[in-house]
Design a protein around this motif. Structure first.
Motif, PDB file in Angstrom:
ATOM      1  N   UNK A   1       9.994 -12.360 -16.400  1.00 38.78           N
ATOM      2  CA  UNK A   1       9.671 -13.726 -16.063  1.00 38.78           C
ATOM      3  C   UNK A   1       9.808 -13.996 -14.584  1.00 38.78           C
ATOM      4  N   UNK A   2       8.821 -14.687 -13.970  1.00 37.32           N
ATOM      5  CA  UNK A   2       7.593 -15.196 -14.578  1.00 37.32           C
ATOM      6  C   UNK A   2       6.769 -14.073 -15.210  1.00 37.32           C
ATOM      7  N   UNK A   3       5.908 -14.459 -16.142  1.00 36.55           N
ATOM      8  CA  UNK A   3       5.103 -13.483 -16.872  1.00 36.55           C
ATOM      9  C   UNK A   3       3.618 -13.800 -16.685  1.00 36.55           C
TER      10      UNK A   3
ATOM     11  N   UNK B   1       0.851 -16.257 -11.616  1.00 34.72           N
ATOM     12  CA  UNK B   1       2.236 -16.249 -11.115  1.00 34.72           C
ATOM     13  C   UNK B   1       2.578 -14.915 -10.448  1.00 34.72           C
TER      14      UNK B   1
ATOM     15  N   UNK C   1       7.547  -8.308 -15.267  1.00 30.75           N
ATOM     16  CA  UNK C   1       8.977  -8.479 -15.037  1.00 30.75           C
ATOM     17  C   UNK C   1       9.486  -9.420 -16.137  1.00 30.75           C
TER      18      UNK C   1
ATOM     19  N   UNK D   1       3.998 -21.393 -15.843  1.00 38.06           N
ATOM     20  CA  UNK D   1       4.651 -21.063 -14.575  1.00 38.06           C
ATOM     21  C   UNK D   1       6.088 -21.586 -14.539  1.00 38.06           C
ATOM     22  N   UNK D   2       6.909 -21.061 -13.633  1.00 31.01           N
ATOM     23  CA  UNK D   2       8.294 -21.538 -13.543  1.00 31.01           C
ATOM     24  C   UNK D   2       8.381 -22.931 -12.934  1.00 31.01           C
TER      25      UNK D   2
ATOM     26  N   UNK E   1       8.997 -20.302 -17.817  1.00 25.69           N
ATOM     27  CA  UNK E   1       8.261 -19.161 -17.278  1.00 25.69           C
ATOM     28  C   UNK E   1       8.433 -17.842 -18.010  1.00 25.69           C
TER      29      UNK E   1
ATOM     30  N   UNK F   1      12.550 -19.470  -8.366  1.00 30.36           N
ATOM     31  CA  UNK F   1      11.784 -20.519  -7.673  1.00 30.36           C
ATOM     32  C   UNK F   1      10.464 -20.798  -8.409  1.00 30.36           C
ATOM     33  N   UNK F   2       9.959 -22.010  -8.257  1.00 30.90           N
ATOM     34  CA  UNK F   2       8.690 -22.356  -8.913  1.00 30.90           C
ATOM     35  C   UNK F   2       7.529 -21.751  -8.138  1.00 30.90           C
ATOM     36  N   UNK F   3       7.238 -20.498  -8.414  1.00 31.56           N
ATOM     37  CA  UNK F   3       6.347 -19.713  -7.541  1.00 31.56           C
ATOM     38  C   UNK F   3       4.968 -20.350  -7.348  1.00 31.56           C
ATOM     39  N   UNK F   4       4.394 -20.884  -8.423  1.00 29.87           N
ATOM     40  CA  UNK F   4       3.068 -21.488  -8.255  1.00 29.87           C
ATOM     41  C   UNK F   4       3.134 -22.737  -7.391  1.00 29.87           C
TER      42      UNK F   4
ATOM     43  N   UNK G   1       1.808  -8.582 -14.286  1.00 29.62           N
ATOM     44  CA  UNK G   1       3.182  -9.019 -14.026  1.00 29.62           C
ATOM     45  C   UNK G   1       4.020  -8.852 -15.298  1.00 29.62           C
TER      46      UNK G   1
END
Lengths: 462, 462
Positions: free
Chosen positions: B58-60, A74, B56, B246-247, B240, A297-300, B54
């Motif tokens: 989230x996402x993680x 991600x 932040x 994932x988100x 996420x 947003x659904x990054x993947x 990563x």
């Protein structure tokens, strides 16, 4: 920075044209990001698992590149590494429906969320919508519009049919003011294709203020949609059918006219997550290369969608070629059905979808007799989804890489396995009830009635 | 069918306890499906790409197993192959928040969609909600409730603080009838942790009819949530963050009391996609092992979420152990901040989150001076998100595998790189403006004021 030789080595040959073609139309930084997307370190070794061939009307088969993009670590949603993917995905979405001015909204959600977006943003309580209903998804679209207070008039086509131009004209001339005309481009329940060009142009001629909503969940990227030329104001789509990615991304394109309607509405927008006022600055920011936040947003999935759009729009098969490939595949499936003596659910050639077929089972067989047999042979199809007839027909999706990458041999496999499975199912039935008599309705191997002269007894079955 | 020796070989050791523990509580068919999930043909060779760490909020970081599940070929959403994953994911979601009777809703969407679900299903226009606001996400939650017609009263804590029990009691005793009390468990903008147990119990004591909404997007699976014991009616989550996927998946759990409120509401549910009346039969069907259709579920993401839940709930690290590991990691980050002379945004130890830290930058440095430096060194953190102070602090997420799998060394890396980056940023500033004078506010390397005796000039900055 990767050397160009590594790039050339790592890219699959059919993706190479993407880069040269892209380079002439988008900024270098964006192109670089796209190259980075395609040159995954492990992509050359990634192959998706062996699995049954998925030919339901979505989700569909997706390519290794798309699945691999879905499995990249991600990225932060506001990170400079992610922004070009989102910006590119927005730009490329326009190309799928031939618009230069339409505004894409890419939001985590299923295709259904697109109906909510339309209803919440564009319809105020009490306003009227004319809905051309050709199946289960027409019913649900109407349910959604009514849930937001719309007053919905329906032109309900008989099962297997779509509204005619005469019916549409009659409704538009009846004197009622419609805020919008809505229709399902391909109803996933029936494989009926509506004539989007005719609908858009008729509305423009007879009711130019009305918005035109095209539910393209089951058609986008499989059927031609000329957003700008055909007077379409909203296309509602989803990632998991012709767009070739896993499910979970609502893909909607709105015209500038539709965005103006949002601006000028009197009642507040009927929702929060579906509010285009909240999403519009986000889409604009990402397209401009800067991050913005409303919801994560659904990054993947956006990377997977981006990878699929790149294959759809930047490979050596043009979008127009893809539509023709869908027509060819549909024709092969229809011919196979005809050879097997089976009838299609859509009653006319011109309103039969090209990304999906809905086919009546032979007399005496139900969905449970047939669909599991195909699954055992490695081909996943599905039954009906219409409340009246759902056990009387089955559906086969032919979209995306299954159609475009002929080297996969998917269509051949579907036809072969369908034939074997029907044969076995009928033999099994015969053994179970050897004395069963014919009812006069078409059976497996028996020639079907020409549709135009089908007797009432056969037509009643539709 | 796989032999048990293949299963034992293919499973990672830490996942083995999952199966034996599961076998005692769920049906054999479900367990078999779960085994199938873990024994991917190619899983042993799949490693996610090298990437920046990563951290932040989230996402993680997610595990290879989760990403690989996200890259499995899409399954048909009504297929017998998919149903056990969805059913299991629903069951396992309950365990994360210690409920036996709560009803999970797993719907494609971002965390934000959970607010819409709550507002559309549980609040009727004009009803009052008391909202305990401790940051940006409190503001947005209020916006969402108001968008659905709620009348929202807020207890607005100062930046870095959360509402006290006395404030909550005072509001609940003021005579107004609240349909619900809502709060952000961990506000992602400030890393402030609300006392969920205190809030739930206080509402039960003083306003037992009120529903309790816990926004757990940034806390679920990182902080303890005792849904049944603490009188919580809704937990709003997302895939996420602590849930380790994932988100793109909205994860909401509703109490039976909340579902009763939906049943007895007078106004229609204010939405379609977010309507629990439409989703409840779907969730019940999948949990019972049968398919049902309202909207296409995000099949890949549900498999990824299922894989993550299996790791969270069926590994040899218990859920309670995980919460302690988050506390330990948070303590290490806080100590590192203290050693660097930096102040935390949350003003008190007891209301500081354990999955996220928000830390003030040294005097004279902005987010742009620091965050890109960490990124260049391979660690992605982020700046503030509160309108007033967003350039004055940064945020580091410490959730999921980053915290639980100590062999990764993520926390060490974060601390080392943070220290180096701050040092470099300060030196760079000094070179650029050697004559800059101190303003008396804390600077890098200088001991911070004890929070309780901070002078007004320092507190004003909060």
């Amino acid at each position: 920075m990767l050397s160009s030789s590594i790039v050339a080595f790592a890219l699959k040959p059919r993706l190479l044209p993407a880069l040269s073609r892209t380079a002439t139309t988008t900024k270098p930084a964006v192109v670089q990001a796209r190259i980075a997307n395609l040159v995954h370190r492990n992509m050359s070794t990634f192959k998706q698992e062996n699995h049954k061939l998925l030919v339901i009307p979505g989700p569909i088969e997706v390519t290794d590149e798309v699945l691999y993009a879905n499995a990249t670590p991600p990225l932060g949603h506001t990170s400079p590494d992610f922004i070009p993917y989102f910006g590119d995905a927005i730009r490329l979405t326009r190309e799928v429906v031939y618009t230069t001015t339409g505004q894409p909204f890419l939001i985590a959600g299923s295709g259904t969320l697109g109906w909510d977006q339309v209803a919440a943003n564009l319809i105020e309580p009490g306003e009227s919508v004319l809905l051309l209903n050709s199946g289960y998804f027409g019913d649900s679209f109407a349910d959604c519009l009514r849930a937001y207070g719309a007053q919905v008039d329906e032109i309900r086509a008989d099962f297997g049919k779509s509204a005619t131009q005469a019916e549409l004209e009659q409704a538009l001339k009846a004197g009622k003011k419609y805020k919008a005309v809505a229709f399902t481009h391909v109803d996933t329940s029936t494989a009926v294709l509506a004539d989007a060009k005719m609908i858009g142009e008729t509305v423009k001629r007879l009711s130019p203020e009305s918005l035109v909503f095209l539910d393209g969940v089951c058609s986008i990227a499989s059927e031609e949609i000329r957003f700008d030329d055909w007077n379409i104001d909203v296309v509602i789509g989803a990632s998991q059918k012709g767009l070739g990615a896993p499910p979970g991304l609502s893909v909607v394109i709105a015209s500038q006219k539709a965005l103006q309607v949002v601006e000028s509405r009197k009642a507040p927008i009927a929702g929060f997550y579906s509010s285009w006022k909240r999403w519009l600055p986000i889409m604009k920011a990402y397209e401009a290369g800067t991050p913005a936040y409303f919801a994560t947003p659904p990054v993947n999935l956006i990377r997977a969608y981006h990878a699929s759009l790149t294959q759809i729009l930047r490979s050596d098969v043009s979008l127009q070629d893809r539509f023709q490939l869908h027509k060819d595949a549909a024709q092969r499936i229809r011919q196979a059905a005809k050879d097997l003596g089976l009838k299609l659910v859509p009653t006319d050639e011109y309103n039969t979808a090209n990304g999906l077929s809905a086919i009546y089972l032979p007399e005496g067989l139900g969905v449970a007799d047939v669909v599991p047999r195909l699954s055992q042979k490695g081909v996943v199809i599905t039954g009906g989804i219409h409340k009246v007839n759902k056990d009387k027909y089955f559906r086969i999706g032919h979209m995306g890489t299954t159609v475009v990458d002929k080297s996969r041999g998917d269509i051949d496999k579907v036809i072969t396995v369908l034939k074997e499975s029907l044969q076995e199912a009928l033999e099994s039935k015969k053994k179970a009830s050897p004395l069963q008599k014919s009812t006069g309705r078409p059976t497996f191997g028996q020639s079907t009635y020409p549709r135009s002269i089908a007797p009432a007894s056969a037509r009643a079955r539709l």
